[in-house]
Design a protein around this motif. Structure first.
Motif, mmCIF file in Angstrom:
data_model
loop_
_atom_site.group_PDB
_atom_site.id
_atom_site.type_symbol
_atom_site.label_atom_id
_atom_site.label_comp_id
_atom_site.label_asym_id
_atom_site.label_seq_id
_atom_site.Cartn_x
_atom_site.Cartn_y
_atom_site.Cartn_z
ATOM 1 N N PRO A 96 0.712 -1.146 0.055
ATOM 2 C CA PRO A 96 -0.073 -0.140 -0.156
ATOM 3 C C PRO A 96 0.662 1.232 -0.013
ATOM 4 N N ASP A 97 1.881 1.399 0.765
ATOM 5 C CA ASP A 97 2.738 2.668 0.743
ATOM 6 C C ASP A 97 3.387 2.852 -0.290
ATOM 7 N N ALA A 98 3.887 1.875 -1.257
ATOM 8 C CA ALA A 98 4.374 2.020 -2.628
ATOM 9 C C ALA A 98 3.506 2.391 -3.689
ATOM 10 N N TYR A 99 2.193 1.802 -3.628
ATOM 11 C CA TYR A 99 1.452 1.975 -4.433
ATOM 12 C C TYR A 99 0.638 3.446 -4.284
ATOM 13 N N PHE A 100 0.400 3.985 -3.249
ATOM 14 C CA PHE A 100 -0.278 5.173 -2.808
ATOM 15 C C PHE A 100 0.989 6.152 -3.277
ATOM 16 N N ASP A 101 2.120 5.840 -2.977
ATOM 17 C CA ASP A 101 3.283 6.733 -3.125
ATOM 18 C C ASP A 101 3.535 7.024 -4.946
ATOM 19 N N ALA A 102 3.451 5.834 -5.651
ATOM 20 C CA ALA A 102 3.254 6.074 -7.145
ATOM 21 C C ALA A 102 2.200 6.512 -7.599
#
Length: 216
Positions: free
Chosen positions: A122-128
């Protein structure tokens, strides 16, 4: 009668084969590119948000193009509701996206349907998603509209192209709904760089003009 049934079945099979793949539960991380979907919030409020008493539709919120989602895409078709070993986001993580998505509820739904397919946590997806959103300049001319105006969809597209020199006409699609501007959909590589859209994404609004409500 038997022959007619066979012909109908063959026709149905041919028709299904010509449609983009829309199966659900695909393997996470298996996709070709992203579609960055930017929703014109005043139109969404007129269609749905006002009836829901949505917070982002309140006066003086100032939302223009908000992030609808960052969608993994195949060259034809798209995955959804993928199988992933990554945990689901917390309420804090989805709530942190409300500033650009309008609500944490939308962020949660987008994670379930599309984010899981990215293969990211989730962190990486929302950051992207945030980097993709910040990487596209939204046309200021639309934010400055004094009132609702009828505008050709190609003018909206041209405004995006002017504000983003790296974008090409076959890398952006303008959609409409019920006569209003709905979304700008921009195709990006897995590294979030502009690229050509697949044929199933390149379906611009066919209306001569669309109503563009002003920012509240």
């Amino acid at each position: 009668m038997h022959r007619l049934t066979i012909l109908c079945a063959a026709f149905a099979a041919a028709l299904c084969a010509s449609l983009p793949a829309r199966a659900e539960g695909e393997r996470a991380g298996d996709f070709d590119y992203y579609v960055l979907a930017l929703s014109w919030t005043p139109s969404w409020c007129a269609h749905e948000g006002d009836a829901r008493d949505a917070e982002q539709c309140a006066p003086e919120q100032g939302h223009g193009f908000t992030l609808h989602g960052l969608w993994p895409q195949y060259e034809a078709g798209w995955p959804s509701f993928c199988r992933t070993a990554e945990r689901d986001p917390t309420r804090r993580q989805t709530g942190a996206m409300a500033d650009i998505m309008g609500s944490g509820g939308l962020a949660w739904y987008q994670w379930k349907k599309h984010g899981r397919c990215s293969g990211l946590d989730p962190d990486a997806y929302f950051d992207a998603a945030r980097r993709a959103y910040d990487g596209i300049a939204r046309p200021e001319v639309l934010r400055a509209l004094p009132r609702a105006m009828d505008i050709p969809p190609e003018v909206v597209e041209a405004a995006f192209l002017e504000a983003n020199p790296a974008l090409k006409p076959d890398g952006i699609t303008i959609t409409c709904r019920a006569g209003r501007l709905q979304e700008a959909q921009i195709c990006l590589t897995r590294d979030l760089q502009p690229r050509t859209c697949g044929e199933d994404v390149r379906r611009d609004c066919g209306a001569r003009t669309v109503l563009v409500p002003p920012i509240r």
